[in-house]
Enzyme design. Structure first.
Site, PDB file in Angstrom:
ATOM      1  N   CYS A 126       0.814  -1.222   0.000  1.00  0.00           N
ATOM      2  CA  CYS A 126       0.000   0.000   0.000  1.00  0.00           C
ATOM      3  C   CYS A 126       0.847   1.272   0.000  1.00  0.00           C
ATOM      4  O   CYS A 126       0.631   2.187  -0.809  1.00  0.00           O
ATOM      5  CB  CYS A 126      -0.950   0.000   1.192  1.00  0.00           C
ATOM      6  SG  CYS A 126      -0.284  -0.714   2.672  1.00  0.00           S
ATOM      7  N   HIS A 233      -2.685   6.100   4.804  1.00  0.00           N
ATOM      8  CA  HIS A 233      -1.244   6.202   5.067  1.00  0.00           C
ATOM      9  C   HIS A 233      -0.735   7.550   4.560  1.00  0.00           C
ATOM     10  O   HIS A 233      -1.234   8.076   3.558  1.00  0.00           O
ATOM     11  CB  HIS A 233      -0.486   5.114   4.316  1.00  0.00           C
ATOM     12  CG  HIS A 233      -0.680   3.715   4.812  1.00  0.00           C
ATOM     13  ND1 HIS A 233      -1.290   3.390   6.011  1.00  0.00           N
ATOM     14  CD2 HIS A 233      -0.342   2.520   4.240  1.00  0.00           C
ATOM     15  CE1 HIS A 233      -1.301   2.073   6.160  1.00  0.00           C
ATOM     16  NE2 HIS A 233      -0.750   1.514   5.094  1.00  0.00           N
TER      17      HIS A 233
HETATM   18  C1  2RA Z   1       0.552  -2.454   6.579  1.00  0.00           C
HETATM   19  N1  2RA Z   1       1.491  -2.242   4.352  1.00  0.00           N
HETATM   20  O1  2RA Z   1       0.240  -1.257   6.486  1.00  0.00           O
HETATM   21  C2  2RA Z   1       1.133  -3.185   5.399  1.00  0.00           C
HETATM   22  C3  2RA Z   1       0.210  -4.252   4.904  1.00  0.00           C
HETATM   23  N2  2RA Z   1      -1.041  -3.733   4.496  1.00  0.00           N
HETATM   24  O2  2RA Z   1       0.405  -3.127   7.608  1.00  0.00           O
END
Ligand code: 2RA
Length: 328
Positions: A126, A233
């Site tokens: 991601c 994120h």
């Molecule tokens: C996380 N990128 O954010 C990893 C898996 N989705 O935990």
């Protein structure tokens, strides 16, 4: 019309895949939902119709689907993706199981095209997906020498367990999914530690960035941090370019790029934030400024919904890319 399977249909990303399939109106006449034995039998509604989730078995996988959207973890993918593939299905796999295999495509449709040497296509991590989207126009116009990432990752990246640890942590309940409390804390620890002192998440960002941009010689490093945010994120991208650029030119480049949304007006306290990215399909960039500690180097703040563009949306966009380019 397509025959589509969604594996991991009861998980956070699997649910988002169904949501995206519905609003993207992907043409299909058969949809089969699979899960682990534990979740089999659950009812999932899709476009007003109730589906009973089936347990995935090798026999079930040994049938041809036009597309299999796989989001059930690496072990399940390692076991079943090759069986689906051998039966003639195109598998779009959200796990990290096949990402770095030489003959497997690792695809972000705004950045690269599948070559389909194999019928398994890997969906990148991601935090990598959202980062390479703004890096691609910078690479095309200026060339990239070096990238340093620092990520601020939401707990939904760890699934429901991560969300529960955040919520329960507020009541002082010990975390189940993390080594330390995530509530009111920041953990520089996502996935397992490797021998080089990096975490697997950091190594994924390094390796996947080079593969997707097809730039094996650029220097990449990363520090990945879990923060007490439920969704979306954020990534602080520090990028050194080959050719001379200015902050203004980079802002114009992003303003004219259809794949990123520039939000950058510090006079009005306007910049990308998790709370404004969540629930949208966009990759937001902002806080663009010169990094005077290195020549021709710039800071870019990037935010996106980790379950949508960071996972489910990107996977469905790969399906659409194949469908529209008639690669199947
Ligand atoms: C996380 N990128 O954010 C990893 C898996 N989705 O935990």
């Amino acid at each position: 019309m397509y025959k589509i399977a969604v594996v991991g249909a009861t998980g956070l990303v699997g649910q988002k895949m169904l949501e995206v399939l519905e609003r993207k109106e992907v043409p299909f006449d058969e949809l089969v939902l699979y899960s682990s034995q534990r979740s089999a039998g659950k009812e999932v509604s899709y476009k007003g119709k109730n589906y009973i989730v089936k347990a995935l078995t090798e026999e079930e996988a040994n049938q041809k689907f036009d597309f299999v959207l796989m989001s059930a973890g690496g072990k399940t993918s390692e076991q079943f993706s090759p069986i689906f593939e051998n039966a003639g299905s195109i598998v779009i796999d959200n796990s990290s199981a096949f990402r770095m295999h030489q003959d497997i495509d690792l695809v972000v449709p705004e950045v690269n095209q599948p070559k389909l040497k194999r019928k398994i296509i890997a969906n990148p991590n991601c935090s990598t997906i959202q980062s390479v989207v703004p890096l691609k126009p910078l690479q095309d116009k200026y060339g990239i020498k070096r990238v340093a990432y620092t990520t601020y990752q939401a707990v939904s990246g760890s699934g429901v367990a991560g969300i529960n640890d955040l919520k329960n942590g507020e009541q002082g309940i010990e975390p189940v999914n993390y080594p330390h409390p995530i509530y009111n804390n920041a953990l520089p620890h996502i996935d397992v530690f490797l021998e080089n002192g990096y975490t697997k998440e950091e190594q994924k960002m390094i390796d996947e960035t080079k593969k997707i941009l097809e730039l094996e010689d650029i220097r990449v490093t990363a520090t990945c941090v879990r923060i007490p945010v439920q969704d979306s994120h954020s990534v602080a991208i520090n990028v050194t370019l080959d050719k001379t650029a200015t902050v203004e030119e980079i802002k114009v480049l992003f303003e004219n790029n259809p794949h990123v949304k520039l939000v950058d007006n510090i006079e009005k306290n306007e910049y990308p934030m998790a709370i404004t990215a969540t629930g949208t399909d966009n990759v937001y960039v902002g806080r663009i400024r010169q990094d005077d500690s290195l020549d021709n180097t710039f800071h870019i703040w990037c935010t996106a919904d980790n379950l949508l563009k960071g996972a489910a949306l990107n996977a469905v966009q790969i399906l659409e890319q194949i469908h529209l380019n008639k690669l199947n």
